[in-house]
Design an enzyme around this catalytic site. Structure first.
Site, PDB file in Angstrom:
ATOM      1  N   ARG A 112       0.834  -1.202   0.000  1.00  0.00           N
ATOM      2  CA  ARG A 112       0.000   0.000   0.000  1.00  0.00           C
ATOM      3  C   ARG A 112       0.871   1.255   0.000  1.00  0.00           C
ATOM      4  O   ARG A 112       0.560   2.245  -0.675  1.00  0.00           O
ATOM      5  CB  ARG A 112      -0.953  -0.001   1.210  1.00  0.00           C
ATOM      6  N   LYS A 156      -2.617   6.463   1.543  1.00  0.00           N
ATOM      7  CA  LYS A 156      -2.518   6.925   2.935  1.00  0.00           C
ATOM      8  C   LYS A 156      -1.616   8.160   3.011  1.00  0.00           C
ATOM      9  O   LYS A 156      -0.572   8.174   3.686  1.00  0.00           O
ATOM     10  CB  LYS A 156      -2.023   5.790   3.832  1.00  0.00           C
ATOM     11  N   GLU A 201     -16.196   6.795   4.207  1.00  0.00           N
ATOM     12  CA  GLU A 201     -15.445   6.349   5.382  1.00  0.00           C
ATOM     13  C   GLU A 201     -16.036   6.939   6.658  1.00  0.00           C
ATOM     14  O   GLU A 201     -16.758   7.931   6.616  1.00  0.00           O
ATOM     15  CB  GLU A 201     -13.961   6.745   5.278  1.00  0.00           C
TER      16      GLU A 201
END
Length: 342
Positions: A83, A185, A221
């Site tokens: 990721r 992220k 989210e």
């Protein structure tokens, strides 16, 4: 060094300075070489660094656990490495090779092993960071990059059992937009959520739910966590369209539910569907699963069960995942990664 000066029974999710941290550096067009361990402490950085001027930075989060098998393990660390590589591509940074990422994490856990809480008392939270540390004037990739890893012991998220949370849907703020950086992220994704979150908390809610920026009706989210709801025997979760983070806990829960025979649908989840569901929960590394007691949108409020009791599937999934992490149950998925020497 002796035992860590920590009262394991009062440990919370907060920063505790540990013994050592890892640092590696590279130039923009140079390959990564393994870094080195050094004492935990402040770092020196240029005021013109790309990360503090233009937000060219990523972070990850994972945990090391003491298990029922008497060893220390990580949970799917290669997924964190991959990721971070995808995020590095998006932010024009040199991706850290998976082997260097895993080695750095393992070294940090090994050299801070006295800070790993006893089983059931918490975990060692591991924070890898990648940023543009070189000086740059003008919006462009930095000339130098730093990869760091530090660790801190954290207590169990829920003390005394899982607690249901009350959430507020935001119809004013959005977390990400199509084509943006919501799917990685990036450090810049998090500060804009602090104000909406604080507003929601001032009204008595635990966190805010973000809707999509395009239609203003689909759940994306919960703060910095992924969302699930369960209705008529089907588990729904927002699909990965590039605006939400592909959570590793999210992926694990999908596989666990499917292995239990539960149908899982990744799709656009409207707030109407979510508010008419039988159960709802959010998930992430910190809490694993946070059961949702209620969701409020304007003057509408949906309450699940009695608002205080986690749903049956929520509890089943929480136990299934944590029992694999703690090595109480067989790891049929190959998710557990033992830390060498521990």
């Amino acid at each position: 060094m002796g035992e860590a000066p920590v009262d394991w029974d009062t440990l919370t999710f907060s920063i505790t300075e540990t013994d050592n941290m890892y640092i590696a550096k590279t130039g923009i067009n140079e390959p990564w070489a393994p870094g080195s361990m050094r004492p935990y402490g402040n770092i020196s950085i240029s005021p013109a660094a790309g990360v503090i001027n233009y937000g060219q930075g990523l972070f990850e989060g994972l945990k090391a656990y003491r298990t029922a098998a008497g060893r220390v393990v990580l949970f799917r660390p290669e997924e964190n490495a991959r990721r971070m590589q995808r995020g590095a591509d998006r932010l024009k940074m040199p991706p850290v090779p998976e082997s260097i990422f895993i080695d750095a994490v393992e070294q940090c856990v090994q050299q801070n092993s006295r800070w790993i809480p006893p089983m059931g008392k918490g975990a060692l939270y591991v924070r890898p960071l990648l940023n543009g540390s070189g000086a740059i004037l003008g919006v462009a990739p930095a000339p130098e990059y730093t990869f760091m890893v530090y660790v801190t012991p954290v207590g169990p998220y829920f003390k005394g059992g899982m607690t249901c949370i009350d959430l507020l849907i935001s119809d004013e703020h959005h977390r990400a937009a199509p084509g943006g950086s919501g799917g990685v992220k990036a450090i810049g994704n998090y500060a804009p959520g602090m104000m909406p979150s604080k507003k929601a908390k001032s009204k008595g809610y635990a966190e805010v739910i973000y809707l999509d920026a395009e239609h203003h009706k689909y759940i994306e989210e919960v703060g910095a966590a992924n969302f699930f709801c369960y209705k008529d025997g089907i588990l729904y979760t927002p699909e990965l369209t590039g605006t939400i983070l592909p959570g590793i806990t999210r992926d694990s829960l999908i596989q666990l539910a499917q292995n239990m025979g539960v149908e899982v649908i990744e799709t656009r989840v409207s707030h109407e569907l979510a508010m008419s569901a039988d159960e709802a929960f959010c998930c992430g590394t910190a809490a694993v699963i946070s059961p949702i007691g209620s969701i409020t949108l304007g003057d509408q409020k949906a309450t699940y069960s009695d608002g205080n009791t986690p749903g049956d599937l929520t509890i089943k999934l929480y136990n299934a995942l944590t029992n694999i992490q703690n090595e109480k149950d067989e790891d049929i998925f190959g998710w557990v990664h033992p830390v060498p020497g521990l």
